[in-house]
Design a protein around this motif. Sequence first.
Motif, short mmCIF file in Angstrom:
data_model
loop_
_atom_site.label_atom_id
_atom_site.label_comp_id
_atom_site.label_asym_id
_atom_site.label_seq_id
_atom_site.Cartn_x
_atom_site.Cartn_y
_atom_site.Cartn_z
N PRO A 31 -50.80 9.28 26.90
CA PRO A 31 -51.58 9.45 25.67
C PRO A 31 -50.84 10.31 24.65
O PRO A 31 -50.20 11.30 25.01
CB PRO A 31 -52.85 10.16 26.14
N ASP A 32 -50.94 9.93 23.38
CA ASP A 32 -50.27 10.68 22.32
C ASP A 32 -50.81 12.10 22.19
O ASP A 32 -50.10 13.00 21.74
CB ASP A 32 -50.43 9.94 20.98
N SER A 54 -48.47 19.36 22.78
CA SER A 54 -47.22 20.06 23.07
C SER A 54 -46.51 20.47 21.77
O SER A 54 -46.08 21.60 21.63
CB SER A 54 -46.34 19.16 23.92
N TYR A 55 -46.45 19.53 20.82
CA TYR A 55 -45.80 19.86 19.54
C TYR A 55 -46.55 20.99 18.84
O TYR A 55 -45.96 21.87 18.24
CB TYR A 55 -45.79 18.63 18.61
N GLY A 88 -45.52 24.25 19.48
CA GLY A 88 -44.17 24.57 19.06
C GLY A 88 -43.09 24.21 20.05
O GLY A 88 -41.96 24.69 19.96
N VAL A 89 -43.41 23.36 21.00
CA VAL A 89 -42.40 22.95 21.98
C VAL A 89 -41.51 21.88 21.36
O VAL A 89 -42.00 20.96 20.73
CB VAL A 89 -43.10 22.39 23.24
N PRO A 90 -40.17 22.03 21.49
CA PRO A 90 -39.29 21.01 20.91
C PRO A 90 -39.46 19.66 21.60
O PRO A 90 -39.97 19.57 22.71
CB PRO A 90 -37.89 21.57 21.14
N LYS A 91 -38.97 18.63 20.92
CA LYS A 91 -39.21 17.26 21.39
C LYS A 91 -38.64 17.00 22.77
O LYS A 91 -39.29 16.42 23.63
CB LYS A 91 -38.63 16.28 20.37
N LYS A 150 -38.02 19.00 25.15
CA LYS A 150 -38.74 19.70 26.20
C LYS A 150 -40.09 19.02 26.45
O LYS A 150 -40.56 18.95 27.59
CB LYS A 150 -38.95 21.17 25.79
N THR A 151 -40.70 18.50 25.38
CA THR A 151 -41.95 17.75 25.54
C THR A 151 -41.72 16.55 26.45
O THR A 151 -42.51 16.27 27.36
CB THR A 151 -42.44 17.26 24.17
N ILE A 152 -40.61 15.86 26.20
CA ILE A 152 -40.32 14.67 26.99
C ILE A 152 -40.09 15.04 28.45
O ILE A 152 -40.66 14.44 29.37
CB ILE A 152 -39.10 13.92 26.41
N VAL A 153 -39.27 16.09 28.66
CA VAL A 153 -38.91 16.44 30.03
C VAL A 153 -40.08 17.05 30.80
O VAL A 153 -40.29 16.76 31.97
CB VAL A 153 -37.70 17.42 30.01
N LYS A 154 -40.86 17.91 30.10
CA LYS A 154 -41.90 18.66 30.80
C LYS A 154 -43.26 17.98 30.77
O LYS A 154 -44.11 18.23 31.63
CB LYS A 154 -42.04 20.06 30.18
N ILE A 155 -43.53 17.16 29.76
CA ILE A 155 -44.87 16.59 29.62
C ILE A 155 -44.87 15.08 29.87
O ILE A 155 -45.57 14.58 30.75
CB ILE A 155 -45.44 16.85 28.21
N VAL A 156 -44.05 14.36 29.11
CA VAL A 156 -44.14 12.90 29.13
C VAL A 156 -43.67 12.33 30.47
O VAL A 156 -44.39 11.57 31.12
CB VAL A 156 -43.32 12.30 27.97
N LEU A 157 -42.47 12.73 30.89
CA LEU A 157 -41.92 12.15 32.12
C LEU A 157 -42.77 12.50 33.36
O LEU A 157 -43.07 11.60 34.15
CB LEU A 157 -40.46 12.58 32.32
#
Lengths: 289, 304
Positions: free
Chosen positions: B185-186, B192-193, B196-199, B201-208
């Motif tokens: 989900p977006d 995450s954004y 203030g989390v960079p993109k 880190k969002t991908i590595v820590k949240i999305v994946l």
Amino acid sequence: MVSIVLIGLFLLIQAVPSLLVDNINFFTSPEWSTGDVANLRFGIRDLLVVTILSSLVALVIAMPVAMGIALFLTHYLPPRVARPFAYVIDLLAAVPSIVFGLWGAKVLGPALEPLATFLNTKLSWFPLFSGNNVSLAGGGNIFTAGIVLSIMILPIITAVSREVFQQTPVMQIEGALALGATRWEMVRTTVLPFGRSGYIAGSMLGLGRALGETVAVLLILRSSPLPSSFSVFDGGYTFASKIASAAPEFSEPLSTGAYIAAGLVLFVFTFAVNALARYVAGRGKAKAS
Amino acid sequence: MTATLTDPNRPAQTPAFQKISGARQFKNYLAMSLMGLAFVVAVIPLVWLLVTVVVSGYEALVNADWWSKSLKGVLPEQFTGGVYHALYGSIVQAVVCAVIAVPIGILAAVYLVEYGNNSRFARITTFMVDILSGVPSIVAALFVFALWVTTLGFETSAFAVSLALVLLMLPVVVRSTEEMLRLVPDELREASYALGVPKWKTIVKIVLPTALSGIVTGVMLATARVMGETAPVLVLVGYSRSINFDVFGGNMASLPLLIYNELLNPEEAGQLRVWGAALTLILLIMFFNLVATLISRFSAIKTK
């Protein structure tokens, strides 16, 4: 993702030297002898004929069956029942091709022999059924290979069609039913027109699979010293099975180049079929939205 | 005067709902039974094939040596020996392939979903992945032969097989990963954004991590698929009847290759080994499929 370009390029580079010293016409000759490097004689006519015939047999059988299954699963069965049924069809895709080949050559081929003999003798007025360049015994012909191929491409055609049929707008379905259409009339007037392009795209993906299938065909088809008689009861080689059959002897660059040239033709063929399938599917999607 | 007798109960109009005519009903039932028949027609070969393989092959599998011995020094007509060497080859080739294909595939999918934004390059990549998934396995094998063996001058080896399998596995991994990432989900990304989390880190820590189970399922299914491929092993590695642990050199057996070679053995023992190896291969693939199904069932992405 440059691999596609690389594949084409590499195959081309390796094929050209052999094509230049080919002593007969590459496209129209049925001959294939690469043993003598000083006198290479190879043409792809028969490979082309066998490949296309076996794929066509597969498509003719698989297309209607896949459409029936896809409609049955999406618009007839309740979802709770449809899921395990769909899983059974997907199970067909999990069976490795060499096992299909084994079964086709040892079990299905001999079982189909009476039917093949009947078609070959009684219905020989039909051009594709007349003549055979291998013995019918054992069923090592394009007919058997085509049937096995049809089973192998059934899951992909069914899966793609199912996905598209599922997306038929509910408003249209309910509209048709509200106007008093029977279930079949509803399917005919809403689901089929909506899903046609997806169904065709799925069938072309299946065709791509059938064209490139290697080991199943290699195990089933019997080789023949005679050229093709353009019948489904011929034996012979498809592009893929020809390459695989000669694989252990890839040592001399020039004769290997001949097989790589055949592989290049197969690559171009499947590329065209797949690109066309994507195009058809993309156009259907654009129309739907 | 005789009054025209009318049925006092007769409705003023013909009824609005009329029975469906016989012909239409017939067509409806005919269509339905044809579809049911199509399903049965598809199931017959599946059952027939599985029964054949199990009946002809189980005898080989119940032998304890089957899982722990190779065919080294076994005579064609002997019933002894096993497929340990081929089992090892099949699994190792698939695993080496996965080690190469999975990172590339996941990175490509992350690019497509998170950075691509339907740009021109992303569209070309999607198209290429589509086409790559349609490349016949024998063409992939020929390409690796032309590149790895003829041009670069390496020997044929199990590693070459793995390279060819990478070409077949990559599109499957990209496709399934892409699908899973799109399910994330977006709101999660935006939350995450907002912190203030960079993109990256969002991908590595949240999305994946959110999509992980789906990705693993896709990878398992893709691994199962490449295990059954026969064309690459025919072209790119020689058959060996004994165990070879070296991926980079020498002949190495795998289950499809063992089937193909034992087919030439006319003895009864050879036929038994053929069907036994076929059953082993199916069981191996089923096992991977089953694990994939279990993973996806017990840890599906929570979209809400």
